[in-house]
Design a protein around this motif. Structure first.
Motif, mmCIF file in Angstrom:
data_model
loop_
_atom_site.group_PDB
_atom_site.id
_atom_site.type_symbol
_atom_site.label_atom_id
_atom_site.label_comp_id
_atom_site.label_asym_id
_atom_site.label_seq_id
_atom_site.Cartn_x
_atom_site.Cartn_y
_atom_site.Cartn_z
ATOM 1 N N TRP A 1 -6.394 0.452 -4.946
ATOM 2 C CA TRP A 1 -6.073 -0.480 -3.857
ATOM 3 C C TRP A 1 -7.180 -1.502 -3.691
ATOM 4 O O TRP A 1 -6.933 -2.689 -3.528
ATOM 5 N N LYS A 2 -8.421 -1.054 -3.745
ATOM 6 C CA LYS A 2 -9.560 -1.962 -3.599
ATOM 7 C C LYS A 2 -9.565 -2.998 -4.729
ATOM 8 O O LYS A 2 -9.824 -4.183 -4.489
ATOM 9 N N LYS A 3 -9.256 -2.564 -5.938
ATOM 10 C CA LYS A 3 -9.251 -3.485 -7.076
ATOM 11 C C LYS A 3 -8.149 -4.520 -6.928
ATOM 12 O O LYS A 3 -8.335 -5.699 -7.252
ATOM 13 N N TRP A 4 -6.986 -4.094 -6.447
ATOM 14 C CA TRP A 4 -5.896 -5.050 -6.256
ATOM 15 C C TRP A 4 -6.281 -6.100 -5.221
ATOM 16 O O TRP A 4 -6.011 -7.286 -5.402
ATOM 17 N N LEU A 5 -6.916 -5.672 -4.139
ATOM 18 C CA LEU A 5 -7.347 -6.623 -3.120
ATOM 19 C C LEU A 5 -8.309 -7.654 -3.710
ATOM 20 O O LEU A 5 -8.229 -8.845 -3.397
ATOM 21 N N GLU A 6 -9.215 -7.190 -4.559
ATOM 22 C CA GLU A 6 -10.172 -8.110 -5.169
ATOM 23 C C GLU A 6 -9.504 -9.091 -6.117
ATOM 24 O O GLU A 6 -9.901 -10.252 -6.199
ATOM 25 N N GLU A 7 -8.467 -8.637 -6.835
ATOM 26 C CA GLU A 7 -7.888 -9.445 -7.912
ATOM 27 C C GLU A 7 -6.688 -10.286 -7.485
ATOM 28 O O GLU A 7 -6.465 -11.374 -8.034
ATOM 29 N N GLU A 8 -5.900 -9.807 -6.507
ATOM 30 C CA GLU A 8 -4.635 -10.487 -6.231
ATOM 31 C C GLU A 8 -4.401 -10.870 -4.773
ATOM 32 O O GLU A 8 -3.486 -11.639 -4.484
ATOM 33 N N SER A 9 -5.196 -10.330 -3.847
ATOM 34 C CA SER A 9 -4.878 -10.583 -2.437
ATOM 35 C C SER A 9 -5.082 -12.038 -2.034
ATOM 36 O O SER A 9 -4.512 -12.485 -1.034
ATOM 37 N N ASP A 10 -5.870 -12.798 -2.803
ATOM 38 C CA ASP A 10 -6.054 -14.207 -2.436
ATOM 39 C C ASP A 10 -4.773 -15.014 -2.590
ATOM 40 O O ASP A 10 -4.655 -16.117 -2.042
ATOM 41 N N GLU A 11 -3.775 -14.454 -3.298
ATOM 42 C CA GLU A 11 -2.495 -15.141 -3.454
ATOM 43 C C GLU A 11 -1.699 -15.166 -2.147
ATOM 44 O O GLU A 11 -0.773 -15.966 -2.005
ATOM 45 N N ILE A 12 -2.046 -14.302 -1.208
ATOM 46 C CA ILE A 12 -1.251 -14.185 0.022
ATOM 47 C C ILE A 12 -2.024 -14.592 1.268
ATOM 48 O O ILE A 12 -1.511 -14.433 2.380
ATOM 49 N N THR A 13 -3.233 -15.106 1.107
ATOM 50 C CA THR A 13 -4.051 -15.415 2.278
ATOM 51 C C THR A 13 -4.137 -16.901 2.581
ATOM 52 O O THR A 13 -4.901 -17.302 3.467
ATOM 53 N N ALA A 14 -3.402 -17.737 1.879
ATOM 54 C CA ALA A 14 -3.367 -19.184 2.147
ATOM 55 C C ALA A 14 -4.759 -19.805 2.150
ATOM 56 O O ALA A 14 -5.146 -20.496 3.095
ATOM 57 N N GLY A 15 -5.507 -19.518 1.096
ATOM 58 C CA GLY A 15 -6.812 -20.131 0.964
ATOM 59 C C GLY A 15 -7.941 -19.428 1.675
ATOM 60 O O GLY A 15 -9.067 -19.925 1.676
ATOM 61 N N ARG A 16 -7.692 -18.291 2.294
ATOM 62 C CA ARG A 16 -8.743 -17.560 3.002
ATOM 63 C C ARG A 16 -9.531 -16.640 2.078
ATOM 64 O O ARG A 16 -10.459 -15.958 2.508
ATOM 65 N N TYR B 1 0.830 -1.216 0.000
ATOM 66 C CA TYR B 1 0.000 0.000 0.000
ATOM 67 C C TYR B 1 0.862 1.264 0.000
ATOM 68 O O TYR B 1 0.626 2.188 -0.787
ATOM 69 N N ASN B 2 1.850 1.321 0.889
ATOM 70 C CA ASN B 2 2.683 2.522 1.000
ATOM 71 C C ASN B 2 3.510 2.768 -0.254
ATOM 72 O O ASN B 2 3.742 3.925 -0.631
ATOM 73 N N ARG B 3 3.941 1.703 -0.910
ATOM 74 C CA ARG B 3 4.762 1.849 -2.118
ATOM 75 C C ARG B 3 3.908 1.873 -3.390
ATOM 76 O O ARG B 3 4.417 1.987 -4.481
ATOM 77 N N LYS B 4 2.566 1.749 -3.214
ATOM 78 C CA LYS B 4 1.630 1.733 -4.346
ATOM 79 C C LYS B 4 1.992 0.644 -5.358
ATOM 80 O O LYS B 4 1.887 0.831 -6.573
#
Length: 253
Positions: free
Chosen positions: A71-86, A57-60
């Motif tokens: 930021w919201k769009k990135w969370l929707e599209e890519e954040s599942d890669e870092i949540t270990a199946g959550r 977030y800080n480094r955009k």
């Protein structure tokens, strides 16, 4: 040789609309990899995700190779890669995770200002009542946490409810820093108060418009039917009715 500005070398503002450099894309991959490989128990997972989210977030680093992604769009599209199946993260969940890491690992660093024996939070939910203070009044957040720990007693980690009570009690004290407005907020408040005061003064000086008194039923000349033995003129009767209605409308108007 590239002409792109490297933010680590030159302190510049990173625009969300700008394209990501090759170095930034590699950095994003490194951050994601670090999060996935740092997993242990649930608390360690949350801290690793929070640390990574803070940096992204800080480094955009969320803005995409061509720029412009939110930021919201990135969370929707890519954040599942870092949540270990959550699954993908929502904005409020991401804020809790990043705030959990920030408060535990950055704000609550052992210093001379508070005891090293102060219990540390173990979940994002425990620090949720403190999130609004982290950016502007981190010391106030610490005081709230200390009060919650005292409420829990015996070195126990306070629950969300205990932290919430401590936060509300702290904010209720007018002398506390967390209640103070910034210079910008104070200026906006003073401008709003001045506008309201000017409006009240104008309303007091300006005479109230006179409301035309509605005519009473006695003042409105009604129509009556002649009751005699002679035949009634239907046309004249209709004209009389029309005139009476028009007069009534004028009186009401």
């Amino acid at each position: 040789m590239t002409s792109a500005i490297v933010p680590e070398i030159v302190n510049v503002e990173i625009l969300e609309e700008s394209s990501m450099t090759e170095a930034e894309e590699k950095e994003l991959v490194i951050v994601k990899t670090a999060i996935r490989t740092a997993y242990g128990n649930r608390m360690e997972q949350d801290l690793a995700i929070g640390a990574g989210l803070n940096k992204i977030y800080n480094r955009k680093l969320y803005r995409g190779s061509k720029g412009g992604r939110s930021w919201k769009k990135w969370l929707e599209e890519e954040s599942d890669e870092i949540t270990a199946g959550r699954g993908p993260l929502k904005l409020d969940t991401a804020r809790r995770l990043s705030g959990f890491y920030e408060f535990r690992c950055e704000v609550l660093r052992p210093t001379a200002s508070w005891s090293q024996d102060l219990p540390l939070p173990t979940s994002p939910n425990q620090v949720r009542p403190l999130l609004a203070q982290l950016e502007t009044h981190p010391k106030a957040a610490v005081e709230m946490w200390k009060a919650a720990c005292a409420d829990a007693g015996n070195g126990k980690v306070p629950t969300f409810e205990q932290v919430q009570r401590a936060a509300l009690a702290f904010k209720a004290n007018e002398a506390n820093e967390a209640r103070r407005l910034s210079a910008r907020q104070q200026a906006s408040l003073e401008a709003a108060n001045a506008a309201r005061a000017e409006k009240r003064t104008w309303e007091q000086e300006e005479p109230a418009p006179k409301t035309e008194r509605l005519k009473t039923e006695e003042e409105v000349k009604g129509w009556t039917l002649q009751k005699d033995d002679g035949a009634l003129d239907a046309i004249e009767e209709c004209k009389e009715i029309t005139r009476a209605i028009n007069k009534a409308h004028e009186a009401v108007g």
